[in-house]
Design an enzyme around this catalytic site. Sequence first.
Site, PDB file in Angstrom:
ATOM      1  N   GLY A   8      -9.899 -12.425  -9.025  1.00 38.62           N
ATOM      2  CA  GLY A   8      -9.057 -11.727  -8.039  1.00 38.62           C
ATOM      3  C   GLY A   8      -8.510 -12.682  -6.994  1.00 38.62           C
ATOM      4  O   GLY A   8      -8.339 -12.339  -5.824  1.00 38.62           O
ATOM      5  N   LEU A  10      -5.702 -13.900  -6.253  1.00 43.97           N
ATOM      6  CA  LEU A  10      -4.414 -13.684  -5.580  1.00 43.97           C
ATOM      7  C   LEU A  10      -4.463 -12.485  -4.631  1.00 43.97           C
ATOM      8  O   LEU A  10      -3.460 -12.106  -4.049  1.00 43.97           O
ATOM      9  CB  LEU A  10      -3.291 -13.497  -6.617  1.00 43.97           C
ATOM     10  CG  LEU A  10      -3.042 -14.705  -7.521  1.00 43.97           C
ATOM     11  CD1 LEU A  10      -2.029 -14.366  -8.607  1.00 43.97           C
ATOM     12  CD2 LEU A  10      -2.547 -15.900  -6.708  1.00 43.97           C
ATOM     13  N   GLY A  11      -5.631 -11.889  -4.477  1.00 48.46           N
ATOM     14  CA  GLY A  11      -5.777 -10.744  -3.576  1.00 48.46           C
ATOM     15  C   GLY A  11      -5.873 -11.178  -2.124  1.00 48.46           C
ATOM     16  O   GLY A  11      -5.709 -12.355  -1.792  1.00 48.46           O
ATOM     17  N   GLN A  12      -6.157 -10.210  -1.260  1.00 47.31           N
ATOM     18  CA  GLN A  12      -6.139 -10.475   0.184  1.00 47.31           C
ATOM     19  C   GLN A  12      -7.169 -11.537   0.571  1.00 47.31           C
ATOM     20  O   GLN A  12      -6.854 -12.461   1.318  1.00 47.31           O
ATOM     21  CB  GLN A  12      -6.409  -9.174   0.956  1.00 47.31           C
ATOM     22  CG  GLN A  12      -6.167  -9.319   2.460  1.00 47.31           C
ATOM     23  CD  GLN A  12      -6.857  -8.237   3.280  1.00 47.31           C
ATOM     24  OE1 GLN A  12      -7.676  -7.473   2.782  1.00 47.31           O
ATOM     25  NE2 GLN A  12      -6.518  -8.174   4.551  1.00 47.31           N
ATOM     26  N   ILE A  35      -5.347 -11.539 -12.744  1.00 50.38           N
ATOM     27  CA  ILE A  35      -4.738 -10.861 -13.885  1.00 50.38           C
ATOM     28  C   ILE A  35      -3.231 -11.110 -13.938  1.00 50.38           C
ATOM     29  O   ILE A  35      -2.589 -10.882 -14.942  1.00 50.38           O
ATOM     30  CB  ILE A  35      -5.047  -9.337 -13.829  1.00 50.38           C
ATOM     31  CG1 ILE A  35      -4.768  -8.665 -15.169  1.00 50.38           C
ATOM     32  CG2 ILE A  35      -4.313  -8.662 -12.685  1.00 50.38           C
ATOM     33  CD1 ILE A  35      -5.312  -7.248 -15.272  1.00 50.38           C
ATOM     34  N   ARG A  36      -2.651 -11.600 -12.819  1.00 49.35           N
ATOM     35  CA  ARG A  36      -1.199 -11.774 -12.743  1.00 49.35           C
ATOM     36  C   ARG A  36      -0.876 -13.150 -12.200  1.00 49.35           C
ATOM     37  O   ARG A  36      -1.766 -13.863 -11.740  1.00 49.35           O
ATOM     38  CB  ARG A  36      -0.598 -10.697 -11.835  1.00 49.35           C
ATOM     39  CG  ARG A  36      -1.096 -10.848 -10.431  1.00 49.35           C
ATOM     40  CD  ARG A  36      -1.018  -9.592  -9.599  1.00 49.35           C
ATOM     41  NE  ARG A  36      -1.758  -9.831  -8.371  1.00 49.35           N
ATOM     42  CZ  ARG A  36      -1.237  -9.829  -7.149  1.00 49.35           C
ATOM     43  NH1 ARG A  36       0.023  -9.547  -6.963  1.00 49.35           N
ATOM     44  NH2 ARG A  36      -1.984 -10.083  -6.092  1.00 49.35           N
ATOM     45  N   TYR A 141     -14.707   4.584  -4.637  1.00 49.18           N
ATOM     46  CA  TYR A 141     -14.872   3.213  -4.150  1.00 49.18           C
ATOM     47  C   TYR A 141     -16.292   3.005  -3.604  1.00 49.18           C
ATOM     48  O   TYR A 141     -16.951   2.008  -3.921  1.00 49.18           O
ATOM     49  CB  TYR A 141     -13.844   2.975  -3.048  1.00 49.18           C
ATOM     50  CG  TYR A 141     -13.825   1.608  -2.428  1.00 49.18           C
ATOM     51  CD1 TYR A 141     -13.364   0.500  -3.129  1.00 49.18           C
ATOM     52  CD2 TYR A 141     -14.228   1.417  -1.105  1.00 49.18           C
ATOM     53  CE1 TYR A 141     -13.307  -0.751  -2.534  1.00 49.18           C
ATOM     54  CE2 TYR A 141     -14.170   0.175  -0.501  1.00 49.18           C
ATOM     55  CZ  TYR A 141     -13.713  -0.905  -1.223  1.00 49.18           C
ATOM     56  OH  TYR A 141     -13.654  -2.142  -0.631  1.00 49.18           O
ATOM     57  N   LYS A 145     -19.310   0.619  -4.790  1.00 48.76           N
ATOM     58  CA  LYS A 145     -19.911  -0.392  -3.914  1.00 48.76           C
ATOM     59  C   LYS A 145     -21.440  -0.259  -3.864  1.00 48.76           C
ATOM     60  O   LYS A 145     -22.147  -1.259  -3.913  1.00 48.76           O
ATOM     61  CB  LYS A 145     -19.302  -0.325  -2.507  1.00 48.76           C
ATOM     62  CG  LYS A 145     -17.853  -0.829  -2.432  1.00 48.76           C
ATOM     63  CD  LYS A 145     -17.728  -2.261  -2.924  1.00 48.76           C
ATOM     64  CE  LYS A 145     -16.327  -2.814  -2.787  1.00 48.76           C
ATOM     65  NZ  LYS A 145     -16.153  -4.106  -3.476  1.00 48.76           N
TER      66      LYS A 145
HETATM   67  N1  SER Z   1     -10.769  -2.331   3.437  1.00 49.57           N
HETATM   68  C1  SER Z   1     -11.361  -1.533   2.416  1.00 49.57           C
HETATM   69  C2  SER Z   1     -10.601  -0.290   2.167  1.00 49.57           C
HETATM   70  O1  SER Z   1     -10.043   0.229   3.115  1.00 49.57           O
HETATM   71  C3  SER Z   1     -12.746  -1.169   2.791  1.00 49.57           C
HETATM   72  O2  SER Z   1     -13.618  -2.043   2.214  1.00 49.57           O
HETATM   73  O3  SER Z   1     -10.599   0.179   1.086  1.00 49.57           O
END
Ligand code: SER
Length: 312
Positions: A8, A10-12, A35-36, A141, A145
Amino acid sequence: MKKILVTGALGQIGSELVIKMRGIYGTDNVIATDIRTIDSEVITGGPFEILDVTDAEKMFDIAKRHEVDTIIHLAALLSATAEAKPLLAWNLNMGGLVNALEVARELNCKFFTPSSIGAFGPTTPKDQTPQDTIQRPTTMYGVNKVSGELLCDYYYNKFGVDTRGLRFPGLISYATPPGGGTTDYAVDIYYKAIESGSYTSYIDKGTYMDMMYMPDALNAIINLMEADPSKLKHRNSFNVTAMSVEPEMVAEAIRKHIPDFKLDYDVDPVRQRIAESWPNSIDASAAADEWGFKAEYDLERMTEDMLKKLKK
Ligand code: SER
């Protein structure tokens, strides 16, 4: 950490962590995967490979070929996207995690993956949420987690994999915007402040959530991974935070630099419900005691830096 695989990338988080770690550990020693592809220094500035984290075999091949000793597993869907596509979230977030843990087990790698304030739920104590407390999240989510935290502890206890994690609050950054999170308003508000001098928040006035500026998050990852394992009583995952804020407070901090900044509201019921199920503030004293965690940026300092960097 000598040779590090990042998923991941290229993510934040990844897009900034890869650059920072290449500076510390050497360009060729940080293998970025995603992935991109996009136009990014992560790809042009060092080793990069295309990787879908649900492809266990390819992940193993890349890790083995590059002889990595550490895996930083970041690829995941954030909370609002996961709520819209729960089955995809389960398959990607949990499938990717178990694949990455298996590679770590087989190749004897250290392992990091982020957890989140999303691992808490409506029955968790809301203020100064303790390190060890009730975790019954009501989002997909959050389910991912909590399951992820347990799975990482399981791999440590059962197989001796050196797994470590952080429960991140909302992360605020200027380099790569987040996508599909509930805390994203606290990033968007700075972009819109610069672009148009006003912002319409989808999170309601008075809704407190914890936040942290990206430089503190990157330091926290590196410091935790470099921490002496004999000092760690917890592993997956440590509460970390820098500030507990609600939209009006962020707007007030922005007004010190852009006096006419206007904030109004058009509340999104889905993300508002997610936000209300999360803590108002969390207690990070276990991270401070066990490996010296400390955040450098409060709301004022972060706001000043965000606006300066975004103006450029
Ligand atoms: N920043 C995340 C979200 O808002 C929380 O881990 O999904």
